[in-house]
Design an enzyme around this catalytic site. Structure first.
Site, PDB file in Angstrom:
ATOM      1  N   GLU A 235      -9.006   1.083  15.316  1.00 14.76           N
ATOM      2  CA  GLU A 235      -8.076   2.181  15.056  1.00 14.76           C
ATOM      3  C   GLU A 235      -7.987   3.091  16.275  1.00 14.76           C
ATOM      4  O   GLU A 235      -8.965   3.254  17.010  1.00 14.76           O
ATOM      5  CB  GLU A 235      -8.559   3.002  13.845  1.00 14.76           C
ATOM      6  CG  GLU A 235      -8.353   2.298  12.531  1.00 14.76           C
ATOM      7  CD  GLU A 235      -6.918   1.815  12.345  1.00 14.76           C
ATOM      8  OE1 GLU A 235      -6.008   2.657  12.286  1.00 14.76           O
ATOM      9  OE2 GLU A 235      -6.707   0.589  12.274  1.00 14.76           O
TER      10      GLU A 235
ATOM     11  N   ARG B  23       1.162  13.867   7.447  1.00  7.83           N
ATOM     12  CA  ARG B  23       1.896  14.134   8.688  1.00  7.83           C
ATOM     13  C   ARG B  23       3.393  14.332   8.471  1.00  7.83           C
ATOM     14  O   ARG B  23       4.090  14.800   9.359  1.00  7.83           O
ATOM     15  CB  ARG B  23       1.641  12.990   9.695  1.00  7.83           C
ATOM     16  CG  ARG B  23       0.215  12.972  10.215  1.00  7.83           C
ATOM     17  CD  ARG B  23      -0.140  11.645  10.882  1.00  7.83           C
ATOM     18  NE  ARG B  23      -0.480  10.607   9.912  1.00  7.83           N
ATOM     19  CZ  ARG B  23      -0.892   9.371  10.239  1.00  7.83           C
ATOM     20  NH1 ARG B  23      -0.996   9.028  11.508  1.00  7.83           N
ATOM     21  NH2 ARG B  23      -1.188   8.493   9.306  1.00  7.83           N
TER      22      ARG B  23
ATOM     23  N   LEU C  30       0.849  -1.201   0.000  1.00  7.94           N
ATOM     24  CA  LEU C  30       0.000   0.000   0.000  1.00  7.94           C
ATOM     25  C   LEU C  30       0.878   1.241   0.000  1.00  7.94           C
ATOM     26  O   LEU C  30       1.623   1.483   0.951  1.00  7.94           O
ATOM     27  CB  LEU C  30      -0.897   0.000   1.238  1.00  7.94           C
ATOM     28  CG  LEU C  30      -1.764  -1.243   1.423  1.00  7.94           C
ATOM     29  CD1 LEU C  30      -2.663  -1.078   2.648  1.00  7.94           C
ATOM     30  CD2 LEU C  30      -2.589  -1.520   0.176  1.00  7.94           C
TER      31      LEU C  30
ATOM     32  N   THR D 235      -7.366   2.110   3.549  1.00  2.00           N
ATOM     33  CA  THR D 235      -6.498   0.980   3.204  1.00  2.00           C
ATOM     34  C   THR D 235      -7.266  -0.189   2.561  1.00  2.00           C
ATOM     35  O   THR D 235      -6.714  -0.891   1.705  1.00  2.00           O
ATOM     36  CB  THR D 235      -5.703   0.504   4.438  1.00  2.00           C
ATOM     37  OG1 THR D 235      -6.587   0.409   5.563  1.00  2.00           O
ATOM     38  CG2 THR D 235      -4.590   1.470   4.784  1.00  2.00           C
TER      39      THR D 235
HETATM   40  C1  UD1 Z   1      -2.477   1.729   9.518  1.00  4.54           C
HETATM   41  C2  UD1 Z   1      -3.544   0.770  10.088  1.00  4.54           C
HETATM   42  C3  UD1 Z   1      -3.298   0.611  11.581  1.00  4.54           C
HETATM   43  C4  UD1 Z   1      -1.878   0.108  11.824  1.00  4.54           C
HETATM   44  C5  UD1 Z   1      -0.840   0.995  11.126  1.00  4.54           C
HETATM   45  C6  UD1 Z   1       0.513   0.316  11.165  1.00  4.54           C
HETATM   46  C7  UD1 Z   1      -5.572   1.119   8.777  1.00  4.54           C
HETATM   47  C8  UD1 Z   1      -6.916   1.752   8.739  1.00  4.54           C
HETATM   48  N1  UD1 Z   1      -4.858   1.348   9.872  1.00  4.54           N
HETATM   49  O1  UD1 Z   1      -2.670   2.988  10.146  1.00  4.54           O
HETATM   50  O2  UD1 Z   1      -4.222  -0.315  12.129  1.00  4.54           O
HETATM   51  O3  UD1 Z   1      -1.618   0.041  13.222  1.00  4.54           O
HETATM   52  O4  UD1 Z   1      -1.181   1.195   9.743  1.00  4.54           O
HETATM   53  O5  UD1 Z   1       1.532   1.131  10.699  1.00  4.54           O
HETATM   54  O6  UD1 Z   1      -5.226   0.391   7.877  1.00  4.54           O
HETATM   55  N2  UD1 Z   1      -2.712   3.990   2.007  1.00  4.54           N
HETATM   56  C9  UD1 Z   1      -3.161   3.855   0.721  1.00  4.54           C
HETATM   57  N3  UD1 Z   1      -4.391   4.344   0.397  1.00  4.54           N
HETATM   58  C10 UD1 Z   1      -5.206   4.901   1.317  1.00  4.54           C
HETATM   59  C11 UD1 Z   1      -4.742   5.033   2.650  1.00  4.54           C
HETATM   60  C12 UD1 Z   1      -3.498   4.548   2.957  1.00  4.54           C
HETATM   61  O7  UD1 Z   1      -2.464   3.330  -0.151  1.00  4.54           O
HETATM   62  O8  UD1 Z   1      -6.332   5.283   0.942  1.00  4.54           O
HETATM   63  C13 UD1 Z   1      -1.375   3.479   2.332  1.00  4.54           C
HETATM   64  C14 UD1 Z   1      -0.422   4.548   2.821  1.00  4.54           C
HETATM   65  O9  UD1 Z   1       0.348   5.055   1.760  1.00  4.54           O
HETATM   66  C15 UD1 Z   1       0.442   3.807   3.824  1.00  4.54           C
HETATM   67  C16 UD1 Z   1      -0.428   2.667   4.296  1.00  4.54           C
HETATM   68  O10 UD1 Z   1      -1.485   2.550   3.384  1.00  4.54           O
HETATM   69  O11 UD1 Z   1       1.616   3.279   3.222  1.00  4.54           O
HETATM   70  C17 UD1 Z   1      -0.972   2.898   5.685  1.00  4.54           C
HETATM   71  O12 UD1 Z   1      -1.684   4.124   5.713  1.00  4.54           O
HETATM   72  P1  UD1 Z   1      -1.549   5.141   6.920  1.00  4.54           P
HETATM   73  O13 UD1 Z   1      -2.424   6.286   6.640  1.00  4.54           O
HETATM   74  O14 UD1 Z   1      -0.126   5.390   7.213  1.00  4.54           O
HETATM   75  O15 UD1 Z   1      -2.221   4.258   8.070  1.00  4.54           O
HETATM   76  P2  UD1 Z   1      -1.988   4.365   9.631  1.00  4.54           P
HETATM   77  O16 UD1 Z   1      -2.783   5.475  10.165  1.00  4.54           O
HETATM   78  O17 UD1 Z   1      -0.546   4.352   9.942  1.00  4.54           O
HETATM   79 CA    CA Z   2       1.287   4.445   8.725  1.00  5.77          CA
END
Ligand code: UD1
Ligand code: CA
Length: 456
Positions: free
Chosen positions: A155, A16, A9, A79
């Site tokens: 979350e 941030r 992903l 995600t």
């Molecule tokens: C996410 C998890 C959380 C976990 C954490 C671990 C979810 C909802 N939450 O939170 O449970 O503890 O990772 O690090 O999954 N991304 C996409 N498309 C989107 C949103 C995100 O590709 O629409 C990708 C981002 O680029 C990133 C990853 O998914 O690489 C995680 O997204 P991020 O927003 O960092 O999630 P967290 O809030 O860290």
């Molecule tokens: Ca993250």
């Protein structure tokens, strides 16, 4: 073994980070976060790897190239929505699909293998990689029932006070039965604080269907660090640096102060080489055995031989032979090729130049666009005058030639084999082999003239 697939992903914006650079491209020890994780995932013998791109899609694709297939997530709705974009590539497959985040650069293939083993042994439909965090703020929490079975992931933003006390976190890494994943993902809703489609909600959906949900807890939280801001980025840098440096030390390289030595993930260093503090080794660098890389040196995409000593110098995209000494304070610029037993001394700049074996430029020189033969001595202050404001020209100094101090060699020019150039010359024409060239005004001494000047 059943077929394995992976989804990385990497479409989120990374708000941030407060950066123009797209989050997953931020480097850790010189290599973008997403590439660290992709390289690890690729060790898992995959049938297919799909990276989900959105923000900065082209930059991510350029970085990863043919290592991955790509699916576009045009709008970042969460995600689960991100994983869904891989549907056209993966939905008809059967096997196990690993999902990882592009912002967890420290995760290793060994840990993912351990998760996959648990997944097989439990005959689970999904297995979550979890870890215990001292400070779990920001991470999704693993909610288990009284018997310790995983019920769901909540979350941080959606969690109750009680749930926030849970220290076991979702690392954002999972493996799924592929068909189950794409079936369940359609049922995820965005009814939560962030209004996003959360991938972790798939766990609860599968659980409610009566499927086996497993968790593999790693005892290495460091490895699972998710980088959301620059504080975490610097932590990742510290951990990765330790990992890389330990590997080299265990391979027989001495690092005098590993906390202040920065080595890229790709560098290869031979045994008994010693690296002094403040040194940065970037990109693809190869160093032989028994070399000494002096303090505060910067080496980038270069090959350094054995028994070579480099002190306080900068070397870019070049090749340096064996038994060479460089510096202190030398600058070897791109496309230079330095032979064996060469000496490049203090305040010498070399650019796009070949140096034959045993040749020397020991002090205060600029040698650019040049071919220097073997056993050549370029005296202190020798300068290749290679540029007329429009074009660059070649200087050739053939084997055994001796260029006296403070000489200008106006290119294009050839100094023949074994020739001498007298100190202070400005040489504009070729010097034949074995000749002595003197190209400077003849000295005139005016007897007693100084006395007159003193009287004034
Ligand atoms: C996410 C998890 C959380 C976990 C954490 C671990 C979810 C909802 N939450 O939170 O449970 O503890 O990772 O690090 O999954 N991304 C996409 N498309 C989107 C949103 C995100 O590709 O629409 C990708 C981002 O680029 C990133 C990853 O998914 O690489 C995680 O997204 P991020 O927003 O960092 O999630 P967290 O809030 O860290
Ligand atoms: Ca993250």
């Amino acid at each position: 073994m059943d077929k394995r697939f992976a989804v990385v992903l990497a479409a989120g914006q990374g708000t941030r980070m407060k950066s123009k650079l797209y989050k997953v491209l931020h480097p850790v020890c010189g290599k973008p976060m997403v590439e660290h994780i992709v390289d690890e995932v690729l060790k898992l013998s995959l049938a297919k790897l799909v990276t989900i791109v959105g923000h900065g899609a082209d930059d991510v694709k350029n970085q990863l190239g043919s290592k991955s297939e790509y699916a576009l997530q045009a709008e970042q709705l969460g995600t689960a929505h991100a994983v869904k974009q891989a549907k056209s590539i993966l939905a008809n497959e059967s096997g196990t699909t690993i999902v990882v985040c592009g912002d967890t650069p420290l995760l290793t293939a060994e840990t993912m293998e351990a998760m996959l083993k648990e997944h097989r042994e439990q005959k689970a439909k999904v297995t979550i990689l979890t870890a215990m965090a001292k400070n779990p703020t920001g991470y999704g929490r693993i909610i288990r029932n009284e018997t310790g079975i995983v019920e769901k992931i909540v979350e941080h933003k959606d969690a109750t006070e009680a749930e926030r006390l849970v220290k076991e976190i979702n690392t954002g890494t999972y493996c799924f039965d592929n068909e189950m994943l794409f079936e369940a993902i359609d049922q995820v809703s965005n009814d939560n604080v962030q209004g996003e489609y959360y991938l972790p909600d798939v766990i609860e959906i599968l659980k409610q269907k009566g499927e086996t949900v497993a968790a593999y807890q790693t005892d290495n939280f460091q490895e699972t660090l998710g980088v959301n801001d620059r504080v975490a980025l610097s932590q990742a840098e510290t951990y990765m640096k330790q990992r890389i440096n330990n590997r080299h030390m265990l391979n027989g390289v001495s690092l005098i102060d590993p906390n202040n030595t920065y080595i890229s993930a790709e560098a290869v260093i031979g045994r008994d080489t010693v690296i002094y503090p403040g040194t940065m080794i970037k990109g693809l660098v190869e160093i032989g055995e028994n070399s000494v890389i002096g303090q505060n040196s910067e080496l980038e995409n270069s090959k350094i031989g054995s028994r070579t000593v480099i002190k306080q110098s900068v070397i870019m995209n070049s090749e340096i032979g064996d038994d060479v000494t460089i510096g202190p304070f030398a600058h070897i610029r791109p496309d230079s090729k330095i032979g064996n037993e060469v000496r490049i001394g203090n305040f010498v700049e070399v650019k796009k130049t070949e140096f034959g074996n045993r040749s020397k430029a020991s002090h205060l020189s600029y040698i650019g666009d040049a071919e220097i033969g073997e056993d050549v001595n370029l005296g202190c202050g020798s300068i290749t005058v290679n540029y007329d404001g429009k074009h660059k020209y070649l200087t050739k100094v053939e084997d055994g030639a001796f260029v006296g101090c403070n000489s200008n060699l106006i290119a294009p020019i050839t100094i023949g084999k074994g020739a001498y150039v007298a100190a202070g010359s400005t040489v504009t024409d070729d010097v034949p082999g074995a000749a002595l060239s003197i190209a400077r005004a003849k000295q005139v001494n005016k007897e007693d003239y100084a006395k007159k000047l003193h009287k004034k």
